[in-house]
Enzyme design. Structure first.
Site, PDB file in Angstrom:
ATOM      1  N   THR A  13       0.882  -1.186  -0.046  1.00 42.93           N
ATOM      2  CA  THR A  13      -0.136  -0.010  -0.064  1.00 42.93           C
ATOM      3  C   THR A  13       0.841   1.329  -0.117  1.00 42.93           C
ATOM      4  OG1 THR A  13      -1.809  -1.039   0.942  1.00 42.93           O
ATOM      5  CG2 THR A  13      -1.846   1.195   1.557  1.00 42.93           C
ATOM      6  N   ASP A  89       0.576  -6.811   5.023  1.00 41.63           N
ATOM      7  CA  ASP A  89       0.174  -8.000   5.038  1.00 41.63           C
ATOM      8  C   ASP A  89       1.118  -9.084   5.774  1.00 41.63           C
ATOM      9  OD1 ASP A  89      -2.530  -7.167   4.761  1.00 41.63           O
ATOM     10  OD2 ASP A  89      -2.486  -7.767   2.744  1.00 41.63           O
TER      11      ASP A  89
END
Ligand code: ASP
Length: 340
Positions: A13, A89
């Site tokens: 991100t 993640d």
């Protein structure tokens, strides 16, 4: 003298921005980071950027870990520190793996990322990136790196990477290190907690290990787990199992469960017990359910995170042979991943 930092961008991100035409999030070209983010020039650090083809970290694998270790080794002498930008993640897995693969590290390797893309006004990426660079460049009064460890910086706290877990998909404070205190806390100043920082032995030479055995399974037990499913998970080909058990390391005492585990251990599969709880540790002496596991040869992972235990299993299986030696190395504190 100004420090030099290599900034390695792997994706996630943090490297996204909103496409003006479509409004969709797209990766931006890290070669143009200074145009996106001119404030970087104000840092008193020489920054060199090494962008990878960006990936979502759900696609990260041991191949990426090896590539990162090799790059850090190749540029080790040219930089004072390294920052790895990575999707959140699986950041705890990659950074834990690097902590085992980089030996006698005496320079900082700081992982960071963000929950909101850097090209979005309210991003958390800007602060994470700037502070991660500052930490990677930081030296103490003797000219030594402040934190010569693989670490993870997120939302004002620097953690030992192999103690971290991504605990929130929503909060900006996305990572926790429940069993080990922060290595640094960031407010107006960066406060290093030196008593918790590991340093290599004097004179020990930096090196890397790039061998990993990824025939490893992480098995989380749950009420209702059936024998056929459990046996399938332990089936041939698996060489190491990280068994996520309840509480202080407890698992069913049913004969089929212990029997399947015993058979796997007799076939040479290494089984290490970690807790599903967010903090605390495995102690297989307390309850009958834990004692039974100990008796069949399950190794205690004590207070290790699942992420660290998985990476350690892959590393130890590749670097040690024979069940006794493998078990001894799994139990040993290799780089601060386990208490004591
Ligand atoms: N899915 C993204 C990744 O891990 C999430 C993030 O970067 O925060 O690559």
């Amino acid at each position: 003298m100004r420090s030099a930092v290599l900034l390695i961008y792997t994706g996630g991100t943090i490297g996204m921005k909103t496409d003006a035409a479509t409004g969709a999030l797209v990766p931006f070209d890290f070669n143009h980071i200074y145009e996106e983010f001119p404030a970087l020039r104000e840092l008193d650090v020489d920054i060199e950027i090494l962008p990878f083809e960006p990936i979502d970290s759900s696609n990260a694998s041991p191949e990426l870990w090896v590539r990162l270790a090799e790059i850090i080794a190749r540029y080790y002498d040219s930089f004072d520190g390294f920052v790895v930008l990575h999707g959140t993640d699986t950041m705890s897995y990659t950074s834990s793996a690097l902590s085992f693969m980089l030996h006698n590290l005496d320079k900082p390797v700081v992982f960071t990322g963000s929950q909101i893309p850097i090209g979005v006004l309210r991003t958390d990426g800007r602060e994470n990136l700037i502070t991660a660079i500052e930490i990677a460049a930081a030296k103490d009064a003797k000219g030594r790196a402040e934190v010569p460890e693989v670490s993870l910086y997120f939302q004002n706290r620097l953690f030992r990477a192999n103690r971290t877990t991504k605990w929130s998909a929503e909060e900006l404070n996305a990572f926790a290190s429940r069993n080990y205190p922060p290595l640094a806390e960031v407010g107006v100043n960066i406060q290093y907690n030196q008593k918790y920082v590991r340093r290599p032995k004097a004179g020990a030479e930096f090196g890397i290990c790039t061998s990993l055995v990824s025939d490893v399974a992480v098995i989380k037990i749950f009420p209702g787990l059936t024998e056929s499913v459990f046996r399938a998970m332990l089936s041939s080909g698996v060489r190491g199992v990280v068994l996520e058990t309840y509480g202080a390391g407890n698992a069913p005492t049913k004969e089929w469960f212990l029997g399947a585990l015993r058979e796997a251990i007799c076939r040479g599969v290494c089984v290490m017990n970690v807790t599903q709880c967010a903090d605390g540790e495995v102690n297989m002496d307390i309850y009958e359910t834990g004692v039974a596991l100990q008796e069949i040869g399950v190794i205690s992972g004590r207070d290790m995170t699942t992420e660290a235990a998985t990476a350690k299993m892959m590393y130890v299986l590749a670097t040690e042979s024979g069940p006794k030696r493998i078990a001894a190395k799994l139990k040993k504190n290799l780089c601060g991943e386990i208490g004591g």
